[in-house]
Motif scaffolding. Structure first.
Motif, PDB file in Angstrom:
ATOM      1  N   ASP A  72       0.978  -1.164  -0.059  1.00 28.19           N
ATOM      2  CA  ASP A  72      -0.062  -0.010  -0.045  1.00 28.19           C
ATOM      3  C   ASP A  72       0.918   1.186   0.149  1.00 28.19           C
ATOM      4  N   ASP A  73       1.839   1.231   0.766  1.00 26.41           N
ATOM      5  CA  ASP A  73       2.736   2.495   1.091  1.00 26.41           C
ATOM      6  C   ASP A  73       4.447   1.801   0.510  1.00 26.41           C
ATOM      7  N   ASP A 114       7.071   3.646   0.008  1.00 27.22           N
ATOM      8  CA  ASP A 114       8.120   4.421   1.151  1.00 27.22           C
ATOM      9  C   ASP A 114       8.034   3.924   2.670  1.00 27.22           C
ATOM     10  N   ASP A 115       7.024   3.757   3.222  1.00 25.92           N
ATOM     11  CA  ASP A 115       6.946   3.194   4.370  1.00 25.92           C
ATOM     12  C   ASP A 115       7.506   1.509   4.352  1.00 25.92           C
ATOM     13  N   THR A 116       7.481   0.844   3.469  1.00 25.42           N
ATOM     14  CA  THR A 116       7.854  -0.359   3.229  1.00 25.42           C
ATOM     15  C   THR A 116       9.314  -0.579   3.195  1.00 25.42           C
ATOM     16  N   GLN A 174      11.461   1.897   4.132  1.00 27.84           N
ATOM     17  CA  GLN A 174      11.718   2.303   5.506  1.00 27.84           C
ATOM     18  C   GLN A 174      11.773   1.156   6.563  1.00 27.84           C
ATOM     19  N   TYR A 175      10.755   0.323   6.656  1.00 24.59           N
ATOM     20  CA  TYR A 175      10.622  -0.897   7.468  1.00 24.59           C
ATOM     21  C   TYR A 175      11.774  -1.893   7.005  1.00 24.59           C
ATOM     22  N   LYS A 231      14.622  -1.230   5.786  1.00 21.45           N
ATOM     23  CA  LYS A 231      15.849  -0.982   6.292  1.00 21.45           C
ATOM     24  C   LYS A 231      16.021  -1.190   7.891  1.00 21.45           C
ATOM     25  N   THR A 232      14.942  -1.103   8.570  1.00 24.28           N
ATOM     26  CA  THR A 232      15.170  -1.573   9.797  1.00 24.28           C
ATOM     27  C   THR A 232      15.646  -2.838  10.240  1.00 24.28           C
ATOM     28  N   GLN A 253       3.788  -0.596  -5.571  1.00 23.04           N
ATOM     29  CA  GLN A 253       2.588   0.224  -5.331  1.00 23.04           C
ATOM     30  C   GLN A 253       1.833   0.677  -6.523  1.00 23.04           C
TER      31      GLN A 253
END
Length: 115
Positions: free
Chosen positions: A71-72, A74-76, A78-79, A81-82, A113
């Motif tokens: 769905d997103d 950019d957020d995925t 970033q996740y 990377k963590t 996406q």
């Protein structure tokens, strides 16, 4: 006439335990069974991890890739990377956004996406 039925999508992996951990813990895919291979259910599609010692089978130059809709993106990214997984630069394409990353064995996985 021969009849064909879809069976699965699979990737070869060096270390089945490490691969299972990546796909179940990092990507949150549901492990459905395990014997010689590990099986995951991705929205009704069977995805398998098959252990091999044949380096020639790893990271083939074929055209098939696992692509996961998100769905997103950019957020995925970033996740990921963590979790120690680096994704390539997000590309804007005609009908959405696309990026890719590699599993521990170098198999490409794509994120998509839709707009």
């Amino acid at each position: 006439m021969a009849r064909f039925h879809f069976d699965c999508v699979f990737y070869y992996v060096r270390d089945i335990e490490k691969a299972i951990s990546f796909y179940s813990e990092v990507l949150s895919l549901r492990l459905t069974s395990r014997d010689v291979v590990a099986r995951f259910d991705i929205d009704g599609v069977l995805f398998e991890l098959i252990p091999t010692r044949d380096e020639g089978k790893l990271r083939g130059d074929g055209n098939a890739r696992l692509c996961l809709k998100v769905d997103d993106i950019d957020d995925t990214v970033q996740y990921l990377k963590t979790k120690g997984t680096h994704a390539d630069e997000i590309q804007k394409v005609e009908n959405g956004k696309l990026t890719s990353f590699e599993d521990p064995d170098g198999n490409e996985v794509y994120l998509w996406q839709y707009d």
